[in-house]
Design a protein around this motif. Structure first.
Motif, PDB file in Angstrom:
ATOM      1  N   GLU A   1      -9.050  43.722  50.460  1.00 43.27           N
ATOM      2  CA  GLU A   1      -8.555  43.500  49.006  1.00 43.27           C
ATOM      3  C   GLU A   1      -8.624  42.725  48.463  1.00 43.27           C
ATOM      4  OE1 GLU A   1      -5.216  42.035  51.725  1.00 43.27           O
ATOM      5  OE2 GLU A   1      -6.490  43.818  52.007  1.00 43.27           O
TER       6      GLU A   1
ATOM      7  N   ALA B   1     -18.573  49.747  37.365  1.00 42.02           N
ATOM      8  CA  ALA B   1     -17.779  49.328  38.458  1.00 42.02           C
ATOM      9  C   ALA B   1     -17.867  50.050  39.881  1.00 42.02           C
ATOM     10  CB  ALA B   1     -16.408  50.420  37.684  1.00 42.02           C
ATOM     11  N   CYS B   2     -18.317  50.046  40.392  1.00 44.23           N
ATOM     12  CA  CYS B   2     -19.413  50.343  41.867  1.00 44.23           C
ATOM     13  C   CYS B   2     -17.750  51.248  43.156  1.00 44.23           C
ATOM     14  CB  CYS B   2     -19.369  49.434  42.520  1.00 44.23           C
ATOM     15  SG  CYS B   2     -20.811  48.658  41.459  1.00 44.23           S
ATOM     16  N   GLN B   3     -16.731  50.820  42.622  1.00 46.60           N
ATOM     17  CA  GLN B   3     -16.194  50.979  44.192  1.00 46.60           C
ATOM     18  C   GLN B   3     -14.551  50.646  43.214  1.00 46.60           C
ATOM     19  OE1 GLN B   3     -17.322  51.977  47.550  1.00 46.60           O
ATOM     20  NE2 GLN B   3     -19.033  51.382  46.721  1.00 46.60           N
ATOM     21  N   PRO B   4     -13.728  51.448  43.885  1.00 47.96           N
ATOM     22  CA  PRO B   4     -12.264  51.760  43.552  1.00 47.96           C
ATOM     23  C   PRO B   4     -11.891  49.933  44.243  1.00 47.96           C
ATOM     24  CG  PRO B   4     -12.839  52.922  45.386  1.00 47.96           C
ATOM     25  CD  PRO B   4     -14.360  52.569  44.441  1.00 47.96           C
ATOM     26  N   SER B   5     -11.554  49.314  43.630  1.00 52.92           N
ATOM     27  CA  SER B   5     -10.507  48.182  43.705  1.00 52.92           C
ATOM     28  C   SER B   5      -9.295  48.056  44.267  1.00 52.92           C
ATOM     29  CB  SER B   5     -10.586  47.039  43.157  1.00 52.92           C
ATOM     30  OG  SER B   5      -9.526  47.668  41.870  1.00 52.92           O
TER      31      SER B   5
ATOM     32  N   HIS C   1     -17.894  45.630  44.480  1.00 48.27           N
ATOM     33  CA  HIS C   1     -16.664  46.149  43.397  1.00 48.27           C
ATOM     34  C   HIS C   1     -17.097  46.566  41.992  1.00 48.27           C
ATOM     35  CE1 HIS C   1     -13.220  45.285  46.144  1.00 48.27           C
ATOM     36  NE2 HIS C   1     -13.564  45.734  46.435  1.00 48.27           N
ATOM     37  N   TYR C   2     -17.552  45.311  41.561  1.00 49.60           N
ATOM     38  CA  TYR C   2     -18.601  45.403  40.021  1.00 49.60           C
ATOM     39  C   TYR C   2     -19.328  44.841  40.231  1.00 49.60           C
ATOM     40  CZ  TYR C   2     -13.286  47.087  38.274  1.00 49.60           C
ATOM     41  OH  TYR C   2     -11.978  47.314  38.356  1.00 49.60           O
TER      42      TYR C   2
ATOM     43  N   GLY D   1     -22.658  49.989  44.354  1.00 51.90           N
ATOM     44  CA  GLY D   1     -22.323  48.275  44.671  1.00 51.90           C
ATOM     45  C   GLY D   1     -23.112  47.700  46.186  1.00 51.90           C
TER      46      GLY D   1
ATOM     47  N   LEU E   1     -11.502  41.003  45.655  1.00 55.40           N
ATOM     48  CA  LEU E   1     -12.024  41.781  45.081  1.00 55.40           C
ATOM     49  C   LEU E   1     -13.599  41.079  44.997  1.00 55.40           C
ATOM     50  CD1 LEU E   1     -11.558  43.948  42.491  1.00 55.40           C
ATOM     51  CD2 LEU E   1     -11.500  42.075  40.867  1.00 55.40           C
ATOM     52  N   ARG E   2     -14.065  42.141  44.769  1.00 57.20           N
ATOM     53  CA  ARG E   2     -16.129  41.422  44.931  1.00 57.20           C
ATOM     54  C   ARG E   2     -16.617  41.915  43.909  1.00 57.20           C
ATOM     55  NH1 ARG E   2     -14.416  44.277  49.682  1.00 57.20           N
ATOM     56  NH2 ARG E   2     -15.511  46.079  48.806  1.00 57.20           N
ATOM     57  N   VAL E   3     -17.238  41.139  43.023  1.00 51.63           N
ATOM     58  CA  VAL E   3     -17.375  40.511  41.410  1.00 51.63           C
ATOM     59  C   VAL E   3     -19.615  40.612  42.160  1.00 51.63           C
ATOM     60  CG1 VAL E   3     -18.072  40.262  39.489  1.00 51.63           C
ATOM     61  CG2 VAL E   3     -15.767  41.131  40.423  1.00 51.63           C
TER      62      VAL E   3
END
Length: 203
Positions: A163, A199-203, A189-190, A143, A165-167
């Motif tokens: 928290e 999926a890069c990081q746990p959201s 995150h995605y 990510g 969400l970063r896309v």
């Protein structure tokens, strides 16, 4: 200029700058960008259905970025509002709650941005965002993001709630094995491409 200067080798480009130029060239030469962009936006909507219970930011595409006008239009139809960024002095981004696509006007360099006459009336606090859709030059599987070098989105990402969400939207050719992050960099995150939702990081 002395003889030594004339005969000296050219300066070695910084690794990030060299990678940036390589990825920008790959993106410029990519065929069928409009069709690929539509696939990416469709994949994004399937993975992240937007509702009126959350507040989302979507960038307004420029140059050869993944095109987002259709995504903005669909979000307005579904939710009634979508937040878009615009440039401010000192490499900062302002945030504007877009209610109609016609509120985007051509500004400097022909780039679409929120109507300046409306900006003073509407302000969005970055802390109110639940999802942020951002562009970039390159991304790696963790990510990490390579931007254009001015830091506009880096500064904005630093102002979001953890928290949120970063896309990222990107073409497959923009993915690379590794991008060395700086201490202040905030990963995605995605990453959504025309081929996958990564999926890069746990959201």
């Amino acid at each position: 200029m002395g003889a030594d200067e004339l005969n000296s080798p050219p300066p070695i480009p910084h690794p990030k700058q060299a990678l940036r130029q390589e990825l920008l060239a790959a993106r410029r030469s990519l065929p069928e960008r409009t069709d690929r962009s539509q696939k990416i936006c469709n994949r994004f909507r399937e993975a992240f259905p937007l509702t009126s219970s959350s507040r989302s930011l979507v960038y307004v595409s420029i140059r050869e970025e993944v095109e987002t006008i259709s995504l903005l239009t669909n979000t307005l139809q579904a939710v009634g509002e979508v937040v878009v960024p615009y440039c401010l002095p000192d490499y900062q981004l302002g945030l504007f709650p877009l209610k109609q696509i016609s509120e985007l006007k051509k500004g400097a360099y022909g780039i679409l941005e929120p109507d300046p006459e409306l900006r003073a009336e509407r302000y969005v606090d970055p802390q109110s965002l639940d999802l942020a859709v951002v562009p970039g030059v390159g991304f790696d599987p963790l990510g990490n993001r390579l931007g254009y070098g001015k830091g506009y989105f880096d500064r904005l990402l630093g102002r979001l709630r953890p928290e949120c969400l970063r896309v990222a939207l990107a073409f497959e050719c923009q993915l690379v094995p590794t991008i060395q992050p700086q201490p202040h960099d905030i990963p995605m995150h995605y990453i959504v491409t025309e081929q996958q939702t990564l999926a890069c990081q746990p959201s």
